[in-house]
Design a protein around this motif. Structure first.
Motif, mmCIF file in Angstrom:
data_model
loop_
_atom_site.group_PDB
_atom_site.id
_atom_site.type_symbol
_atom_site.label_atom_id
_atom_site.label_comp_id
_atom_site.label_asym_id
_atom_site.label_seq_id
_atom_site.Cartn_x
_atom_site.Cartn_y
_atom_site.Cartn_z
ATOM 1 N N SER A 138 100.286 29.556 15.889
ATOM 2 C CA SER A 138 98.626 29.035 15.509
ATOM 3 C C SER A 138 98.285 28.489 16.743
ATOM 4 C CB SER A 138 98.866 28.059 14.283
ATOM 5 O OG SER A 138 99.660 28.616 13.017
ATOM 6 N N PRO A 144 108.967 30.119 12.371
ATOM 7 C CA PRO A 144 107.979 28.874 12.073
ATOM 8 C C PRO A 144 108.149 27.724 13.232
ATOM 9 C CG PRO A 144 109.452 29.221 10.195
ATOM 10 C CD PRO A 144 109.957 30.207 11.323
ATOM 11 N N MET A 160 105.431 25.247 26.297
ATOM 12 C CA MET A 160 104.724 24.498 25.371
ATOM 13 C C MET A 160 104.549 23.039 25.953
ATOM 14 S SD MET A 160 103.326 24.027 22.388
ATOM 15 C CE MET A 160 103.423 24.914 20.790
ATOM 16 N N THR A 161 103.201 22.504 25.848
ATOM 17 C CA THR A 161 103.137 21.109 26.534
ATOM 18 C C THR A 161 102.457 20.158 25.525
ATOM 19 O OG1 THR A 161 101.044 21.620 27.277
ATOM 20 C CG2 THR A 161 102.831 22.062 28.701
ATOM 21 N N ILE A 167 107.128 27.920 16.141
ATOM 22 C CA ILE A 167 107.140 28.252 17.616
ATOM 23 C C ILE A 167 105.980 28.236 18.217
ATOM 24 C CG2 ILE A 167 106.717 30.793 17.335
ATOM 25 C CD1 ILE A 167 109.970 29.586 18.687
HETATM 26 P P1 TYD Z 1 102.454 25.972 15.492
HETATM 27 O O1 TYD Z 1 101.383 26.576 16.623
HETATM 28 O O2 TYD Z 1 102.011 25.098 14.468
HETATM 29 O O3 TYD Z 1 103.545 26.899 15.185
HETATM 30 P P2 TYD Z 1 103.647 28.077 14.229
HETATM 31 O O4 TYD Z 1 102.206 28.462 13.804
HETATM 32 O O5 TYD Z 1 104.285 29.327 14.858
HETATM 33 O O6 TYD Z 1 104.181 27.905 12.905
HETATM 34 O O7 TYD Z 1 103.325 25.074 16.659
HETATM 35 C C1 TYD Z 1 104.028 23.882 15.880
HETATM 36 C C2 TYD Z 1 104.744 23.029 17.185
HETATM 37 O O8 TYD Z 1 104.107 23.179 18.447
HETATM 38 C C3 TYD Z 1 104.867 21.763 16.736
HETATM 39 O O9 TYD Z 1 106.318 21.689 16.607
HETATM 40 C C4 TYD Z 1 104.220 21.078 17.617
HETATM 41 C C5 TYD Z 1 104.388 21.795 18.974
HETATM 42 N N1 TYD Z 1 103.072 21.598 19.795
HETATM 43 C C6 TYD Z 1 103.214 21.069 20.957
HETATM 44 O O10 TYD Z 1 104.234 20.593 21.419
HETATM 45 N N2 TYD Z 1 101.922 20.716 21.598
HETATM 46 C C7 TYD Z 1 100.775 21.011 20.976
HETATM 47 O O11 TYD Z 1 99.747 20.755 21.777
HETATM 48 C C8 TYD Z 1 100.774 21.714 19.797
HETATM 49 C C9 TYD Z 1 99.195 22.120 19.151
HETATM 50 C C10 TYD Z 1 101.861 21.855 19.038
#
Ligand code: TYD
Ligand code: MG
Length: 430
Positions: free
Chosen positions: A68, A63, A232-233, A65
């Motif tokens: 989405s 979760p 991830m930015t 990561i």
């Molecule tokens: P998410 O896609 O919701 O994860 P999952 O679906 O795998 O559970 O991502 C959530 C994390 O990503 C959250 O901790 C915030 C980070 N994030 C950024 O750093 N930058 C971004 O532009 C976005 C959309 C999320």
């Protein structure tokens, strides 16, 4: 269980009245599966060149990561040329809109829905305007109302996936399922899902690090083990075009216990830094801590170093870390690990601009590994001048070929002496 012995006649002859199957040649099959490139190169690479029409992809990961986020970015790209449905069972539409705004893709014509009943989803896509891509985030939240069990149970997850895949295949819709990962790292409950889908991807990364790795563990339409690297930015996931440079960016060459391993991930060469620390231990049973590599493999390397090179690790804690949160499973990393351990133990840094690779056998021999030339080429591209590796027929350039682990040990000690006496010369010679 007691079983009835079957009668003498073979089973096949009792099944009468079947229809004949029409066989066809391999050649008559359709042209290669039509693919849609998403335009996100790292994702396309992992899928084997893009999304295959009618295929089912499962993407697993911890979760938070970024599953989405990645899927929304893919959805936006595909929606430029085709129809995309994004069904979320976890988030409200407003939340997804906020994310899209943050990613600067709020304008993209992605069709959003918040739903969990598979019957409704099927009714929506099983019409004349079926989407080209359907995203189900996540499969654990979906349910079929005729089943008694709760959403997320194996029975539900299995049935939902089967129904969705069935209709999607009929319609030529590609589906991407998000699957949650359990504590032990497998996609929750439904290992069974892995057999039902065409492609299984894992999205991994360490919490404290910004980059993420998308790894194909199964792919019916391309090579498995392929990886894509993202960072991830603030504005979502960015592709990393040169991951080796990223993994080595923080490396200090003059430090002891650090080596650069020239590895392969799928078809792509990848250079990573391996760090080892051997420190006196106050404990009766010294610690052996590994991050990003196999614990059993480290014990093996330590044993080989002790018996074949006469090193003594008893009374020392040993820490091994693959820098940057990368995970390595290749045995080819053995030599780089051993050299890092030797370097830390002897307090001597390895020669600068040197990469290593090679598998170590129990008798201390260094074994050949696949694709040596690809590894060397990548190292050269990044400015490395020397390689410590097994001798291979395919290599024309002259890296330092080592046959046994004790040769590697000797090289390191030799480097120490040389450095002591003629620091400038050491760099040249090595
Ligand atoms: P998410 O896609 O919701 O994860 P999952 O679906 O795998 O559970 O991502 C959530 C994390 O990503 C959250 O901790 C915030 C980070 N994030 C950024 O750093 N930058 C971004 O532009 C976005 C959309 C999320
Ligand atoms: Mg999510």
């Amino acid at each position: 269980v007691e079983e009835q012995a079957s009668s003498a006649t073979p089973a096949g002859s009792r099944l009468k009245g079947g229809r004949k199957i029409a066989f066809s040649d391999l050649q008559q099959a359709n042209d290669s599966a039509p693919r849609t490139a998403t335009g996100i190169k790292e994702f396309d690479r992992v899928c084997g060149g893009g999304l295959v029409k009618g295929s089912a992809i499962l993407i697993g990961g911890d979760p938070g990561i970024g599953k989405s986020t990645l899927l929304l970015q893919i959805a936006a790209k595909i929606s430029e040329s085709g129809k995309v449905g994004y069904v979320s069972g976890e988030e409200a539409i407003e939340q997804i809109r906020m994310r899209a705004k943050r990613l600067n893709i709020a304008e993209a014509p992605v069709q959003l829905a918040s739903a969990t009943n598979v019957r409704d989803i099927l009714a929506t896509i099983d019409g004349p305007d079926a989407p080209d891509l359907l995203i189900i985030d996540s499969i654990q939240t979906m349910y079929i109302d005729t089943l008694d069990s709760a959403p997320g149970t194996v029975a539900q997850v299995r049935a939902c996936t089967a129904e969705l895949i069935h209709v999607a295949k009929k319609k030529g819709t590609s589906v991407i399922f998000v699957g949650h990962v359990t504590k032990d790292g497998t996609i929750a409950g439904p290992r069974v899902l892995e057999h039902m889908v065409d492609t299984v991807l894992y999205f991994e990364g360490e919490r404290g690090h910004n980059f993420r790795i998308l790894r194909a563990v199964k792919n019916r339409f391309g090579p498995a083990n392929e990886i894509g690297v993202f960072e991830m930015t603030e504005t979502g996931l960015q592709e990393v075009e040169n991951p080796s440079a990223l993994f080595l960016s923080e490396r200090d060459q003059q430090v002891t216990g650090s080596t650069v391993f020239a590895g392969m991930e799928g078809t792509r060469p990848l250079l990573v830094e391996i760090q080892a620390l051997v420190a006196p231990s106050p404990l009766g049973t010294p610690r052996r801590t590994v991050v990003g590599w196999d614990h059993a493999r480290l014990s093996m390397i330590l044993a080989v170093l002790e018996t074949r090179c006469g090193m003594q690790f008893a009374g020392n804690d040993v820490y091994l870390n693959i820098a940057g949160g990368m995970k390595i499973s290749e045995p080819a990393a053995d030599l780089a690990v051993a050299a890092a351990l030797i370097s830390s133990m002897l307090h001597v840094p390895l020669p600068p601009a040197t990469v290593l690779f090679g598998e170590i056998g129990l008798s201390g021999e260094i074994r050949q590994v696949a694709q040596a030339d690809v590894r060397l080429k990548e190292a050269e591209k990044l400015g490395f001048e020397q390689a410590l590796c097994p001798k291979a027929k395919t290599i024309n350039t002259a890296p330092i070929a080592v046959k046994t682990l004790s040769e590697c040990y000797d090289l390191v000690t030799y480097f120490r002496e040389l450095k002591h006496e003629h620091p400038a010369k050491a760099v040249q010679i090595i």
